[in-house]
Enzyme design. Structure first.
Site, PDB file in Angstrom:
ATOM      1  N   GLY A 273     -10.706   9.288  19.279  1.00 29.44           N
ATOM      2  CA  GLY A 273     -10.077   7.977  19.387  1.00 29.44           C
ATOM      3  C   GLY A 273     -10.271   7.279  18.059  1.00 29.44           C
ATOM      4  N   VAL A 274     -11.127   6.290  18.028  1.00 28.92           N
ATOM      5  CA  VAL A 274     -11.427   5.501  16.834  1.00 28.92           C
ATOM      6  C   VAL A 274     -10.120   4.986  16.230  1.00 28.92           C
ATOM      7  CG1 VAL A 274     -12.871   5.349  14.768  1.00 28.92           C
ATOM      8  CG2 VAL A 274     -13.417   7.049  16.509  1.00 28.92           C
ATOM      9  N   HIS A 275      -9.318   4.387  17.095  1.00 25.99           N
ATOM     10  CA  HIS A 275      -8.048   3.775  16.699  1.00 25.99           C
ATOM     11  C   HIS A 275      -7.541   2.912  17.850  1.00 25.99           C
ATOM     12  CE1 HIS A 275      -6.623   7.532  18.718  1.00 25.99           C
ATOM     13  NE2 HIS A 275      -5.728   6.704  19.229  1.00 25.99           N
ATOM     14  N   ALA A 276      -6.432   2.247  17.618  1.00 22.34           N
ATOM     15  CA  ALA A 276      -5.743   1.477  18.658  1.00 22.34           C
ATOM     16  C   ALA A 276      -4.262   1.831  18.585  1.00 22.34           C
ATOM     17  CB  ALA A 276      -5.937  -0.025  18.439  1.00 22.34           C
TER      18      ALA A 276
ATOM     19  N   SER B 153     -10.402   1.822  20.491  1.00 17.67           N
ATOM     20  CA  SER B 153     -11.130   2.738  21.367  1.00 17.67           C
ATOM     21  C   SER B 153     -11.991   3.706  20.576  1.00 17.67           C
ATOM     22  CB  SER B 153     -10.162   3.525  22.252  1.00 17.67           C
ATOM     23  OG  SER B 153      -9.386   4.408  21.463  1.00 17.67           O
TER      24      SER B 153
END
Length: 133
Positions: free
Chosen positions: A51-54, A100
């Site tokens: 994830g580590v993004h939106a 996230s």
């Protein structure tokens, strides 16, 4: 388009008996959108993060088919949420515009269902850019 403004856990229907467990996912009021893309993530090392993004528009549903994940979310208002997906009948609805981070346990299989086809321009991959929204 969907009408989800906050992440939430939903329980998937299923049949459990001596021959095993069958869980399923059908169009319903709990998830009133068509699935346009699905993918699954495997072989992430213990403690590894994905994830580590939106997403600007995309809503996803996450299901740990095997193992477990901790899903840490942050909304544009600064609201923070944390969910543990550790059963295959537990699904997390992850609306657009939530940053996230998904932390994996060993040997986890994570299924992701999406209401959008892949579009790189829908991703926000820089936390500082997300914080500006």
């Amino acid at each position: 388009m969907n009408n989800f403004s906050s992440p939430k856990i939903i329980l998937l229907e299923g049949i459990v008996n001596e021959s095993g467990s069958l869980h399923f996912f059908e169009y319903s009021e709990a998830l009133p959108f068509s699935i346009k893309r699905s993918f699954w993530i495997t072989e992430v090392p213990q403690g590894g993060k994905r994830g580590v993004h939106a997403h600007k528009k995309e809503t996803q549903v996450l299901v740990a088919l095997k193992g477990s994940v901790k899903v840490s979310l942050e909304g544009t208002s600064g609201s923070k949420h944390e969910f543990i997906l550790d059963q295959p009948n537990k699904a997390l609805i992850l609306p657009a515009m939530f940053w996230s981070e998904v932390t994996f346990d060993k040997d986890t299989v994570l299924l992701v269902l999406s209401d959008q086809e892949f579009l790189e321009s829908d991703y926000i991959r820089d936390k500082n850019e997300f914080d500006e929204y």
